[in-house]
Design a protein around this motif. Structure first.
Motif, PDB file in Angstrom:
ATOM      1  N   LYS A  67       0.764  -1.233  -0.093  1.00  0.00           N
ATOM      2  CA  LYS A  67       0.032  -0.096   0.161  1.00  0.00           C
ATOM      3  C   LYS A  67       0.912   1.206  -0.158  1.00  0.00           C
ATOM      4  O   LYS A  67       0.668   2.199  -0.776  1.00  0.00           O
ATOM      5  CB  LYS A  67      -0.994   0.137   1.264  1.00  0.00           C
ATOM      6  N   ALA A  68       1.750   1.301   0.801  1.00  0.00           N
ATOM      7  CA  ALA A  68       2.752   2.488   1.046  1.00  0.00           C
ATOM      8  C   ALA A  68       3.806   2.387  -0.297  1.00  0.00           C
ATOM      9  O   ALA A  68       4.431   3.482  -0.626  1.00  0.00           O
ATOM     10  CB  ALA A  68       3.398   2.495   2.238  1.00  0.00           C
ATOM     11  N   ARG A  69       3.989   1.331  -0.811  1.00  0.00           N
ATOM     12  CA  ARG A  69       4.719   1.126  -1.969  1.00  0.00           C
ATOM     13  C   ARG A  69       6.185   1.787  -1.717  1.00  0.00           C
ATOM     14  O   ARG A  69       6.820   2.359  -2.363  1.00  0.00           O
ATOM     15  CB  ARG A  69       4.303   1.845  -3.427  1.00  0.00           C
ATOM     16  N   THR A  70       6.870   1.039  -0.672  1.00  0.00           N
ATOM     17  CA  THR A  70       8.216   1.276  -0.321  1.00  0.00           C
ATOM     18  C   THR A  70       8.701   0.230   0.313  1.00  0.00           C
ATOM     19  O   THR A  70       8.497  -0.511   1.394  1.00  0.00           O
ATOM     20  CB  THR A  70       8.243   2.439   1.074  1.00  0.00           C
ATOM     21  N   PRO A  71       9.594  -0.499  -0.562  1.00  0.00           N
ATOM     22  CA  PRO A  71      10.406  -1.824  -0.036  1.00  0.00           C
ATOM     23  C   PRO A  71      10.977  -1.402   0.938  1.00  0.00           C
ATOM     24  O   PRO A  71      11.157  -2.728   1.904  1.00  0.00           O
ATOM     25  CB  PRO A  71      11.167  -2.111  -1.382  1.00  0.00           C
ATOM     26  N   TYR A  72      11.540  -0.277   1.460  1.00  0.00           N
ATOM     27  CA  TYR A  72      12.373  -0.443   2.933  1.00  0.00           C
ATOM     28  C   TYR A  72      11.454  -0.181   4.007  1.00  0.00           C
ATOM     29  O   TYR A  72      11.769  -0.819   4.975  1.00  0.00           O
ATOM     30  CB  TYR A  72      13.209   1.006   2.747  1.00  0.00           C
ATOM     31  N   ALA A  73      10.209   0.155   3.770  1.00  0.00           N
ATOM     32  CA  ALA A  73       9.281   0.045   4.779  1.00  0.00           C
ATOM     33  C   ALA A  73       8.794  -1.461   5.129  1.00  0.00           C
ATOM     34  O   ALA A  73       8.800  -1.920   6.201  1.00  0.00           O
ATOM     35  CB  ALA A  73       8.078   0.998   4.687  1.00  0.00           C
ATOM     36  N   GLY A  74       8.697  -1.962   4.022  1.00  0.00           N
ATOM     37  CA  GLY A  74       8.425  -3.479   4.279  1.00  0.00           C
ATOM     38  C   GLY A  74       9.470  -4.119   4.937  1.00  0.00           C
ATOM     39  O   GLY A  74       9.376  -5.148   5.536  1.00  0.00           O
ATOM     40  N   LEU A  75      10.861  -4.027   4.415  1.00  0.00           N
ATOM     41  CA  LEU A  75      11.932  -4.591   5.008  1.00  0.00           C
ATOM     42  C   LEU A  75      11.948  -4.125   6.489  1.00  0.00           C
ATOM     43  O   LEU A  75      12.322  -5.268   7.536  1.00  0.00           O
ATOM     44  CB  LEU A  75      13.252  -4.019   4.503  1.00  0.00           C
ATOM     45  N   ALA A  76      11.538  -3.088   7.024  1.00  0.00           N
ATOM     46  CA  ALA A  76      11.605  -2.661   8.434  1.00  0.00           C
ATOM     47  C   ALA A  76      10.862  -3.432   9.280  1.00  0.00           C
ATOM     48  O   ALA A  76      11.015  -3.927  10.316  1.00  0.00           O
ATOM     49  CB  ALA A  76      11.674  -1.256   8.551  1.00  0.00           C
ATOM     50  N   VAL A  77       9.576  -3.822   8.489  1.00  0.00           N
ATOM     51  CA  VAL A  77       8.488  -4.618   9.332  1.00  0.00           C
ATOM     52  C   VAL A  77       8.718  -5.978   9.370  1.00  0.00           C
ATOM     53  O   VAL A  77       8.567  -6.359  10.309  1.00  0.00           O
ATOM     54  CB  VAL A  77       7.163  -4.221   8.716  1.00  0.00           C
ATOM     55  N   THR A  78       9.447  -6.323   8.304  1.00  0.00           N
ATOM     56  CA  THR A  78       9.814  -7.804   8.278  1.00  0.00           C
ATOM     57  C   THR A  78      10.815  -8.057   9.345  1.00  0.00           C
ATOM     58  O   THR A  78      10.730  -9.172   9.869  1.00  0.00           O
ATOM     59  CB  THR A  78      10.185  -8.378   6.930  1.00  0.00           C
ATOM     60  N   ALA A  79      11.821  -7.222   9.142  1.00  0.00           N
ATOM     61  CA  ALA A  79      12.854  -7.348  10.424  1.00  0.00           C
ATOM     62  C   ALA A  79      12.304  -7.505  11.593  1.00  0.00           C
ATOM     63  O   ALA A  79      12.669  -8.298  12.351  1.00  0.00           O
ATOM     64  CB  ALA A  79      13.864  -6.527  10.047  1.00  0.00           C
ATOM     65  N   ALA A  80      11.568  -6.516  11.925  1.00  0.00           N
ATOM     66  CA  ALA A  80      10.932  -6.582  13.206  1.00  0.00           C
ATOM     67  C   ALA A  80      10.055  -7.583  13.686  1.00  0.00           C
ATOM     68  O   ALA A  80      10.112  -8.018  14.758  1.00  0.00           O
ATOM     69  CB  ALA A  80      10.065  -5.288  13.281  1.00  0.00           C
ATOM     70  N   THR A  81       9.426  -8.206  12.487  1.00  0.00           N
ATOM     71  CA  THR A  81       8.591  -9.373  12.904  1.00  0.00           C
ATOM     72  C   THR A  81       9.169 -10.410  13.000  1.00  0.00           C
ATOM     73  O   THR A  81       8.966 -11.367  13.816  1.00  0.00           O
ATOM     74  CB  THR A  81       7.413  -9.648  11.656  1.00  0.00           C
ATOM     75  N   ALA A  82      10.508 -10.724  12.376  1.00  0.00           N
ATOM     76  CA  ALA A  82      11.636 -11.781  12.669  1.00  0.00           C
ATOM     77  C   ALA A  82      11.972 -11.852  14.184  1.00  0.00           C
ATOM     78  O   ALA A  82      11.902 -12.682  14.706  1.00  0.00           O
ATOM     79  CB  ALA A  82      12.650 -11.745  11.739  1.00  0.00           C
ATOM     80  N   LEU A  83      12.619 -10.462  14.429  1.00  0.00           N
ATOM     81  CA  LEU A  83      12.963 -10.206  15.780  1.00  0.00           C
ATOM     82  C   LEU A  83      11.922 -10.833  16.844  1.00  0.00           C
ATOM     83  O   LEU A  83      12.335 -11.339  17.782  1.00  0.00           O
ATOM     84  CB  LEU A  83      13.476  -9.080  15.959  1.00  0.00           C
ATOM     85  N   SER A  84      10.606 -10.259  16.766  1.00  0.00           N
ATOM     86  CA  SER A  84       9.643 -10.525  17.681  1.00  0.00           C
ATOM     87  C   SER A  84       9.135 -12.109  17.622  1.00  0.00           C
ATOM     88  O   SER A  84       8.878 -12.484  18.740  1.00  0.00           O
ATOM     89  CB  SER A  84       8.187  -9.835  17.189  1.00  0.00           C
TER      90      SER A  84
END
Length: 220
Positions: free
Chosen positions: A162-179
């Motif tokens: 939706k935001a069309r920003t791969p880096y935002a997606g990367l930040a979320v996936t990294a946070a999800t992996a850590l969580s």
């Protein structure tokens, strides 16, 4: 005042928006998409917290067989909510997504559905089992950690597609992996079987982070 100096008064999102306002059309579109993504993430987080709060209060009142149902039911509902809200934003047929350069090792889009279905089932099963067996002092912290994880899980589609920003997606996936790995660690203190059931989920989130990092790098 020349035409170049004239203020922009036409906010319509036509395809020639890139030529109006000195090229501000696309920037305004991205900003609007980001606002919608943030709003969607906030709504998802609130809904998931409500589902898990119900599970925590029910589990605290009754740890019998009916208490187990009260744990598994709301946790499963929270997982289903996260999956549904997250999937709404994901569209592999989106022209923007199709235009991105992707690594050759990315799985085909159909594979993600086959992977996520058993993973969501394992999250629901492990979550209900953990909350049912957790001591009183462990339930609220573990439930909060799960709520954060599910909110991050659901946020990926909104931050990437939706935001069309791969880096935002990367930040979320990294946070999800850590969580996710944090959930494994917390669960291991309560029930090793539940922790083991969460390991494939954490591994997949780690893989997704590597995939998103490669996509972000290729589309800088």
């Amino acid at each position: 005042m020349t035409g170049r100096d004239a203020p922009c008064r036409d906010p319509r999102p036509e395809a020639d928006g890139a030529r109006r306002c000195g090229g501000l059309g696309p920037a305004l579109g991205v900003a609007a998409a980001e606002r919608h993504a943030v709003t969607g993430i906030g709504i998802m987080g609130k809904e998931i917290r409500m589902r898990l709060a119900r599970a925590l209060s029910s589990s605290a009142r009754d740890r019998s067989q009916s208490g187990a149902l009260r744990s598994y039911g709301p946790v499963s509902a929270a997982v289903v909510t996260a999956a549904a809200l997250g999937s709404v934003a994901i569209d592999p047929s989106d022209p923007w997504y199709r235009s991105l350069r992707k690594p050759p090792w990315q799985p085909p889009p159909a594979a993600f559905g086959f992977v996520w279905t058993p993973l969501y089932i394992s999250i629901a099963a492990a979550g209900g089992r953990t909350l049912q067996r957790a001591p009183a002092g462990e339930r609220a912290p573990w439930g909060s950690a799960l709520a954060v994880n599910l909110a991050l899980n659901a946020a990926f589609g909104w931050s990437f597609f939706k935001a069309r920003t791969p880096y935002a997606g990367l930040a979320v996936t990294a946070a999800t992996a850590l969580s996710s790995w944090d959930l494994v660690r917390r669960s291991a203190r309560i029930d090793r079987g539940a922790a083991a059931a969460l390991v494939p989920y954490a591994l997949w989130c780690t893989f997704a982070t590597a995939l998103n990092a490669d996509i972000a790098r290729r589309n800088r």
